[in-house]
Enzyme design. Structure first.
Site, PDB file in Angstrom:
ATOM      1  CG  ASP A  12      -1.667   1.230   1.453  1.00 19.00           C
ATOM      2  OD1 ASP A  12      -2.304   1.699   0.488  1.00 19.00           O
ATOM      3  OD2 ASP A  12      -1.628   1.781   2.569  1.00 19.00           O
ATOM      4  CG  ASP A  14      -1.577   7.844   0.693  1.00 19.87           C
ATOM      5  OD1 ASP A  14      -1.085   8.969   0.797  1.00 19.87           O
ATOM      6  OD2 ASP A  14      -2.027   7.392  -0.390  1.00 19.87           O
ATOM      7  CG  ASP A 191      -2.294   2.576   6.351  1.00 12.97           C
ATOM      8  OD1 ASP A 191      -2.451   2.331   5.140  1.00 12.97           O
ATOM      9  OD2 ASP A 191      -2.718   3.606   6.894  1.00 12.97           O
TER      10      ASP A 191
HETATM   11 MG   LIG Z   1      -2.948   3.207   3.361  1.00 12.80          MG
END
Ligand SMILES: [Mg+2]
Length: 250
Positions: A12, A14, A191
């Site tokens: 991923d 961000d 995240d």
């Molecule tokens: Mg993310």
């Protein structure tokens, strides 16, 4: 440790590779990280892809001069080698019709940002945490108007409207059916809530799932910060052992 050629790495963007910033457009990627990603890609025989909720066109600007295999918009669009599948905004006329209305509503609320991604639209309240309930009510009403072909993806201080078919797990599975990913064990690092779908997919494929930061998760492993992940990746490119590739639980 198994040889690098047995693994496929999905990352991923961000909150995973880079820290989350207050205004999504302000995110920066330092040259060191871009070089590390390129080095990892070489070491993995090409089997490295970025799996993000951002549009591919935006990610390319932040990762230039490199062009990585990539999935954008939570898997709605992807590029693998020379094969490119881009989502066409004109295929989503009802969603397009709602974007100006969301922009109108948001313009009355200081700090609420509408991020128009073409085939999806995200409303951020990071700069205006007091507007969380307002944003959720607004996006819920829009989702109801759009009907079952669209869904809401919640994230960190963001609610996004996107085609219901979008999902990170599905696009990771699709990469794993194609060279150079085919036959490898996946590692996925993310995240946020949208990444749980990807964690479930790699868990089912005997892969390794890694969640950055706190929060409930189905991921098998955890790193605390993007900086911790970057350090891990840098050490591995420099010739060390990538702890993520150790057997889960070992
Ligand atoms: Mg993310």
């Amino acid at each position: 440790m198994a040889a690098a050629e047995q693994w496929a790495l999905f990352l991923d963007f961000d909150g995973t590779l880079v820290d989350i910033v207050e205004r999504p457009d302000a995110v920066v990627v330092d040259q060191g990280l871009r070089d590390v990603l390129s080095g990892m890609k070489d070491r993995l025989g090409g089997a490295l892809a970025i799996i993000s909720g951002r549009p591919i066109a935006f990610l390319d600007t932040r990762l230039a001069p490199y062009r990585f295999d990539i999935a954008g918009l939570h898997g709605l669009e992807y590029r693998i080698g020379k094969t490119v599948y881009l989502c066409q905004p004109e295929d989503h006329p009802r969603l397009r019709g709602i974007v100006p209305r969301l922009q109108d509503v948001a313009s009355a609320k200081s700090g609420v940002l509408v991020e128009d991604k073409g085939c999806s639209v995200a409303v951020h309240w990071r700069l205006a945490p007091q507007e969380r309930d307002f944003v959720l009510a607004t996006v819920n009403a829009a989702a109801e108007a759009l009907g079952p072909e669209y869904r809401i993806q919640l994230g960190k201080a963001v609610a996004e409207l996107l085609p219901a078919a979008a999902g990170k797990g599905k696009v990771i599975e699709s990469f794993l059916r194609q060279a150079p990913y085919r036959g490898r064990r996946p590692i996925f690092v993310g995240d946020d809530l949208t990444d749980e779908n990807g964690f479930n997919a790699v868990n089912a494929l005997d892969g390794i799932s890694v969640r950055i930061g706190d929060g409930n998760t189905v991921a098998q492993k955890r790193l605390q910060t993007p900086a911790a992940l970057r350090q891990c990746l840098s050490a591995w490119v420099a010739g060390g052992v990538l702890p993520l590739m150790e057997e889960a639980g070992a």
